[in-house]
Design a protein around this motif. Sequence first.
Motif, PDB file in Angstrom:
ATOM      1  N   SER A 367      87.439 -34.668  12.571  1.00 41.10           N
ATOM      2  CA  SER A 367      87.867 -35.369  13.780  1.00 41.10           C
ATOM      3  C   SER A 367      89.302 -35.847  13.599  1.00 41.10           C
ATOM      4  N   ALA A 368      90.144 -34.954  13.089  1.00 46.17           N
ATOM      5  CA  ALA A 368      91.540 -35.310  12.860  1.00 46.17           C
ATOM      6  C   ALA A 368      92.254 -35.641  14.169  1.00 46.17           C
ATOM      7  N   PHE A 369      91.716 -35.110  15.299  1.00 46.54           N
ATOM      8  CA  PHE A 369      92.339 -35.346  16.603  1.00 46.54           C
ATOM      9  C   PHE A 369      91.316 -35.824  17.638  1.00 46.54           C
ATOM     10  N   GLU A 395      79.618 -17.695   1.678  1.00 44.52           N
ATOM     11  CA  GLU A 395      79.770 -19.152   1.730  1.00 44.52           C
ATOM     12  C   GLU A 395      81.022 -19.465   2.537  1.00 44.52           C
ATOM     13  N   PHE A 396      81.090 -20.686   3.097  1.00 44.56           N
ATOM     14  CA  PHE A 396      82.307 -21.073   3.808  1.00 44.56           C
ATOM     15  C   PHE A 396      82.407 -22.586   3.916  1.00 44.56           C
ATOM     16  N   THR A 397      83.622 -23.039   4.188  1.00 46.08           N
ATOM     17  CA  THR A 397      83.861 -24.458   4.461  1.00 46.08           C
ATOM     18  C   THR A 397      85.078 -24.562   5.371  1.00 46.08           C
ATOM     19  N   VAL A 398      85.208 -25.702   6.041  1.00 45.65           N
ATOM     20  CA  VAL A 398      86.268 -25.889   7.023  1.00 45.65           C
ATOM     21  C   VAL A 398      86.947 -27.238   6.797  1.00 45.65           C
ATOM     22  N   ALA A 399      88.277 -27.260   6.938  1.00 39.82           N
ATOM     23  CA  ALA A 399      89.051 -28.494   6.790  1.00 39.82           C
ATOM     24  C   ALA A 399      90.197 -28.495   7.802  1.00 39.82           C
ATOM     25  N   PRO A 400      90.706 -29.667   8.174  1.00 39.12           N
ATOM     26  CA  PRO A 400      91.839 -29.703   9.099  1.00 39.12           C
ATOM     27  C   PRO A 400      93.162 -29.454   8.367  1.00 39.12           C
ATOM     28  N   GLN A 401      94.053 -28.751   9.003  1.00 40.21           N
ATOM     29  CA  GLN A 401      95.431 -28.631   8.525  1.00 40.21           C
ATOM     30  C   GLN A 401      96.291 -29.377   9.548  1.00 40.21           C
ATOM     31  N   VAL A 402      96.607 -30.625   9.248  1.00 37.06           N
ATOM     32  CA  VAL A 402      97.267 -31.496  10.233  1.00 37.06           C
ATOM     33  C   VAL A 402      98.785 -31.392  10.179  1.00 37.06           C
ATOM     34  N   ALA A 403      99.322 -30.854   9.078  1.00 37.15           N
ATOM     35  CA  ALA A 403     100.780 -30.791   8.944  1.00 37.15           C
ATOM     36  C   ALA A 403     101.214 -29.431   8.421  1.00 37.15           C
ATOM     37  N   PRO A 404     100.994 -28.374   9.215  1.00 38.69           N
ATOM     38  CA  PRO A 404     101.421 -27.049   8.763  1.00 38.69           C
ATOM     39  C   PRO A 404     102.943 -26.950   8.701  1.00 38.69           C
ATOM     40  N   LYS A 405     103.422 -26.004   7.900  1.00 39.82           N
ATOM     41  CA  LYS A 405     104.871 -25.810   7.789  1.00 39.82           C
ATOM     42  C   LYS A 405     105.464 -25.315   9.098  1.00 39.82           C
ATOM     43  N   MET A 406     104.659 -24.573   9.860  1.00 39.67           N
ATOM     44  CA  MET A 406     105.124 -24.073  11.151  1.00 39.67           C
ATOM     45  C   MET A 406     104.008 -24.190  12.188  1.00 39.67           C
ATOM     46  N   GLY A 407     104.373 -24.472  13.407  1.00 42.51           N
ATOM     47  CA  GLY A 407     103.421 -24.442  14.507  1.00 42.51           C
ATOM     48  C   GLY A 407     102.534 -25.669  14.603  1.00 42.51           C
ATOM     49  N   LEU A 408     101.542 -25.555  15.498  1.00 42.65           N
ATOM     50  CA  LEU A 408     100.614 -26.659  15.755  1.00 42.65           C
ATOM     51  C   LEU A 408      99.592 -26.802  14.632  1.00 42.65           C
ATOM     52  N   TYR A 410      95.788 -27.039  12.984  1.00 48.05           N
ATOM     53  CA  TYR A 410      94.653 -26.155  13.225  1.00 48.05           C
ATOM     54  C   TYR A 410      93.517 -26.469  12.264  1.00 48.05           C
ATOM     55  N   HIS A 411      92.362 -25.909  12.556  1.00 47.03           N
ATOM     56  CA  HIS A 411      91.226 -25.949  11.622  1.00 47.03           C
ATOM     57  C   HIS A 411      91.335 -24.745  10.704  1.00 47.03           C
ATOM     58  N   GLU A 412      91.303 -24.997   9.409  1.00 45.60           N
ATOM     59  CA  GLU A 412      91.448 -23.930   8.424  1.00 45.60           C
ATOM     60  C   GLU A 412      90.074 -23.622   7.826  1.00 45.60           C
ATOM     61  N   TRP A 413      89.645 -22.396   7.992  1.00 41.25           N
ATOM     62  CA  TRP A 413      88.336 -21.950   7.522  1.00 41.25           C
ATOM     63  C   TRP A 413      88.520 -21.126   6.247  1.00 41.25           C
ATOM     64  N   PHE A 414      87.753 -21.458   5.228  1.00 36.58           N
ATOM     65  CA  PHE A 414      87.772 -20.713   3.971  1.00 36.58           C
ATOM     66  C   PHE A 414      86.436 -19.978   3.870  1.00 36.58           C
ATOM     67  N   GLU A 447      93.078 -26.144  24.743  1.00 36.42           N
ATOM     68  CA  GLU A 447      93.648 -25.945  26.074  1.00 36.42           C
ATOM     69  C   GLU A 447      94.911 -26.772  26.277  1.00 36.42           C
ATOM     70  N   GLY A 448      94.928 -27.967  25.681  1.00 41.65           N
ATOM     71  CA  GLY A 448      96.070 -28.860  25.841  1.00 41.65           C
ATOM     72  C   GLY A 448      97.200 -28.607  24.863  1.00 41.65           C
ATOM     73  N   ASN A 449      97.087 -27.524  24.078  1.00 42.29           N
ATOM     74  CA  ASN A 449      98.120 -27.174  23.098  1.00 42.29           C
ATOM     75  C   ASN A 449      98.398 -28.311  22.100  1.00 42.29           C
ATOM     76  N   ILE A 450      97.317 -29.011  21.752  1.00 46.17           N
ATOM     77  CA  ILE A 450      97.409 -30.014  20.684  1.00 46.17           C
ATOM     78  C   ILE A 450      97.011 -29.372  19.360  1.00 46.17           C
ATOM     79  N   LEU A 451      96.038 -28.462  19.422  1.00 43.21           N
ATOM     80  CA  LEU A 451      95.667 -27.635  18.273  1.00 43.21           C
ATOM     81  C   LEU A 451      95.915 -26.176  18.617  1.00 43.21           C
ATOM     82  N   GLN A 452      96.228 -25.378  17.621  1.00 40.42           N
ATOM     83  CA  GLN A 452      96.202 -23.931  17.791  1.00 40.42           C
ATOM     84  C   GLN A 452      94.833 -23.424  17.350  1.00 40.42           C
TER      85      GLN A 452
END
Length: 498
Positions: A367-369, A395-408, A410-414, A447-452
Amino acid sequence: MTIKSVLSKPFAAFAVWQINKWKHNAVNAQNKILKKLIEEAKETAFGKDHHFAEIKTHSDFKAHVPVRDYEGLKPFVDRVVNGEANVLWKGKPLYFAKTSGTTSGVKYIPLSKESMPEHIKAARNAILSYIHETGKADFVNGKMIFLQGSPTLSVKNGINVGRLSGIVAHHVPAYLQKNRLPSYETNCIEDWEQKVDAIVDETIHEDMTLISGIPPWVQMYFDKLSEKAAGKKIADIFKNFSLFIYGGVNFEPYRAKIEQSIGKKIDSIETYPASEGFIAYQDSQKDKGLLLLADAGIFYEFIPADEYYNDTPTRLSLGEVELDTNYALILNTNAGLWAYSIGDTVKFVSKNPYKIVVTGRIKHFISAFGEHVIGEEVEHALLSVANAEQVEITEFTVAPQVAPKMGLPYHEWFVEFSKAPQDLIAFSKKVDAELQKKNIYYFDLIEGNILQPLIIRTLQKDAFVNYMKSEGKLGGQNKVPRLSNDRKLADGLQKYIA
């Protein structure tokens, strides 16, 4: 057919008759349990501090006893650990189940002489319910394996301490002991990889008919078996293997790979055991809901998950719950846990009888946003697309990427694939679309272009096994969290990106 399999059927019928006495009258059973728990513990230190003598109703109980997690209850638990009697429950515990907490370090969960038999009875009744419904009992003639923690116990102020699965190993009924593997000596091996290798050596030539354990560690056992047997499927190694019992995690992400390893579909039973109590099990092959054990020494409360962090959240008893609502599960037990937040979330899929599915962990969300994405939603999004496209997930896990080097952000899935998609970008877009359907807040942020849209990182083979090994958490009751609201796990997996 042997005498054991013949006798198991009337035994199963009797057990199911007993279950049915409370199964369709669960609210009444819960009311009786609350009264009994309060009466039994009113002279304890906790009971006196919280005025148990004045409690007559659930409303009274809520007024006197606040919801606590382990950290909140720790001052009382510490007194018990230090050897004091009559603190949370009458007398002293039989055992402490030792678990790892994310904020509390080591946790000591008391098991009493009243609560311990309920763990054993629930595990037994899950199997007996299966026998009664299906008429299948031949598996009791073969060998059974329970992949579990070491049964070696330590002692703390006169009380035995161990992992729950190791403690339970000391209470396996005598009629199952001859059928049970691995040997005690092998079970005591602490190093998980060495232990699984030893289990393979002990079992590969046996007539294994029932296998039980947490799915990712069972998969590790299957992989090593197949490797030793020159690539054979498990069904060819164990020709009479017919029943798989699992718990601890959602089986669906592992189902395709495990069934592929076995080489055929077999019956399975899902269970919901925890150190704090045995909560539910699948009592029918006709549906996936787990029967909530309403007459097993636990009084349940339910907090709507979206209210959990409120100052005064709603606390419901069993008779007040609704279907398809996500609840944080609260336990009151005959081992002295009071208004205890176990950390899990559940949904009811039936109220006659009361059946649940486990939807995740109250602290495992993103719930980063403000999107509050939960485990059930990410599992649905990934698996619905994977199944449609014949993609297989290890197997998989998901974490937020709140400060990417470029762009908006996003949720990062491994994701570790056992059969990867042909077009990862197209696959990722479909998974993202499914997640938007499941979570309106996530949809609004996209939709609001807050996350990619989400980004999937493909991991190397055995990435999660190697990561867990590096953290000293390989095997046993350890599980990979589906979701994290921070980057600790995500950063640890970076070096395994393919």
